[in-house]
Enzyme design. Sequence first.
Site, PDB file in Angstrom:
ATOM      1  N   LYS A 196       0.810  -1.117   0.021  1.00 38.00           N
ATOM      2  CA  LYS A 196      -0.073  -0.378  -0.198  1.00 38.00           C
ATOM      3  C   LYS A 196       0.952   1.103   0.045  1.00 38.00           C
ATOM      4  O   LYS A 196       1.714   1.303   0.882  1.00 38.00           O
ATOM      5  CB  LYS A 196      -1.079   0.038   1.308  1.00 38.00           C
ATOM      6  CG  LYS A 196      -1.718   1.209   1.466  1.00 38.00           C
ATOM      7  CD  LYS A 196      -2.801   1.168   2.381  1.00 38.00           C
ATOM      8  CE  LYS A 196      -3.461   2.515   2.778  1.00 38.00           C
ATOM      9  NZ  LYS A 196      -4.555   2.180   3.650  1.00 38.00           N
ATOM     10  N   LYS A 249      -2.313  -1.569  -3.573  1.00 37.98           N
ATOM     11  CA  LYS A 249      -3.087  -0.368  -3.737  1.00 37.98           C
ATOM     12  C   LYS A 249      -2.234   0.820  -3.836  1.00 37.98           C
ATOM     13  O   LYS A 249      -1.339   0.935  -3.126  1.00 37.98           O
ATOM     14  CB  LYS A 249      -3.695  -0.389  -2.473  1.00 37.98           C
ATOM     15  CG  LYS A 249      -4.519   0.682  -2.248  1.00 37.98           C
ATOM     16  CD  LYS A 249      -5.166   0.609  -0.799  1.00 37.98           C
ATOM     17  CE  LYS A 249      -5.793   2.035  -0.366  1.00 37.98           C
ATOM     18  NZ  LYS A 249      -6.351   2.097   0.870  1.00 37.98           N
TER      19      LYS A 249
HETATM   20  C1  PBG Z   1      -7.360   3.183   5.709  1.00 36.73           C
HETATM   21  C2  PBG Z   1      -7.804   3.203   4.335  1.00 36.73           C
HETATM   22  C3  PBG Z   1      -7.512   4.259   3.149  1.00 36.73           C
HETATM   23  C4  PBG Z   1      -8.113   3.670   2.040  1.00 36.73           C
HETATM   24  C5  PBG Z   1      -8.368   2.410   2.146  1.00 36.73           C
HETATM   25  N1  PBG Z   1      -7.951   2.034   3.733  1.00 36.73           N
HETATM   26  C6  PBG Z   1      -7.070   5.583   3.404  1.00 36.73           C
HETATM   27  C7  PBG Z   1      -5.405   5.904   3.910  1.00 36.73           C
HETATM   28  O1  PBG Z   1      -4.692   5.156   3.776  1.00 36.73           O
HETATM   29  O2  PBG Z   1      -5.422   6.988   3.934  1.00 36.73           O
HETATM   30  C8  PBG Z   1      -7.837   4.283   0.898  1.00 36.73           C
HETATM   31  C9  PBG Z   1      -9.149   3.976  -0.079  1.00 36.73           C
HETATM   32  C10 PBG Z   1      -9.558   4.783  -1.280  1.00 36.73           C
HETATM   33  O3  PBG Z   1      -9.096   5.735  -1.538  1.00 36.73           O
HETATM   34  O4  PBG Z   1     -10.557   4.380  -1.848  1.00 36.73           O
HETATM   35  N2  PBG Z   1      -6.021   3.259   6.046  1.00 36.73           N
END
Ligand code: PBG
Length: 326
Positions: A196, A249
Amino acid sequence: MAFPQHRLRRLRRTDRLREMVAETSLAAHHFIAPLFVKEGLARPVEIEAMPGQLQHTVSSLVEVCGGLAELGVPAVLLFGIPSRKDAEGTGAWDPDGIVQQAFRAVRAELGDRLVLIGDLCLCEYTDHGHCGILRGSAVDNDATLDVYARIAASYAEAGADWVAPSGMMDGQVGAIRRSLDTLGHQDVAVLAYAAKYASAFYGPFRQAAESTPRFGDRRGYQMDPSNVEEALREVRADVEEGADVVMVKPALPYLDVLSRVKAEFGLPTAAYHVSGEYAMLKAAAARGWIDEDLAMFEVLYAIRRAGADLILTYFARAAAERLRRG
Ligand code: PBG
């Protein structure tokens, strides 16, 4: 031999022919729909930066889930927005927390027709908006693991089929796996947000989930966009700790990462087409600059072609509806 020997256009002439030689399939069962449920709402609220997406009440969530199941979408990923936040994010493991209520309500209505997944993180639940427990202004990795383990147990107790840790703490998959197993939840799977990235494309989500950090950013725990070898190390660690499904992601800016993860590990692999990726298409389509359906399918095929078995996408419903219409 007459030139040209190969005429690749021969197999592109009609829909039938193109269908016969298509290398990649796309169906409703490839999608997971991310959904937001907010405590204390009287009625669903539109998310301005994500046209067509809502912050749901428990009852509107149940309704939307019914529609998705009907369309053949197999799973939903739930994000909870509590009415009260604190430094430790205690709302995340409250047995009567908003996500826990949602799991029970959807299960009661739909039984096993949908796989229920809980996004497991603290950023929606902490008053500072970071994904873990703070020590000074930094997130304390190991203190956060204990909390993630509690959240996993709480989700499982409320009926989650899968938990999806998204906070990028080192060791999070292992800590969660141990907690689940110790409490008899051996069958609850872990969908690991393995690679991520610290991405600008989460912007609209933070509005939807009310989880923008009060100070700083997430670059101290999420990955640097310049790295791919490190992504493979992240995935390897999660696989060794017991991840059942691994995720990359965002999706489009990281298709190279996705492709390598699928090739090297061969695990069930997911990609998250995130809020900003969705918002860009919606915004351009609203101005008539691109054809929304065509662009949506082109993107979804690209993500599948790069190696995703599953796509987390806000287009899940629209794409499934469109596929059904043929
Ligand atoms: C929580 C999380 C996030 C997303 C999914 N889980 C936000 C982040 O890390 O700030 C983002 C999902 C999206 O942008 O659709 N940590």
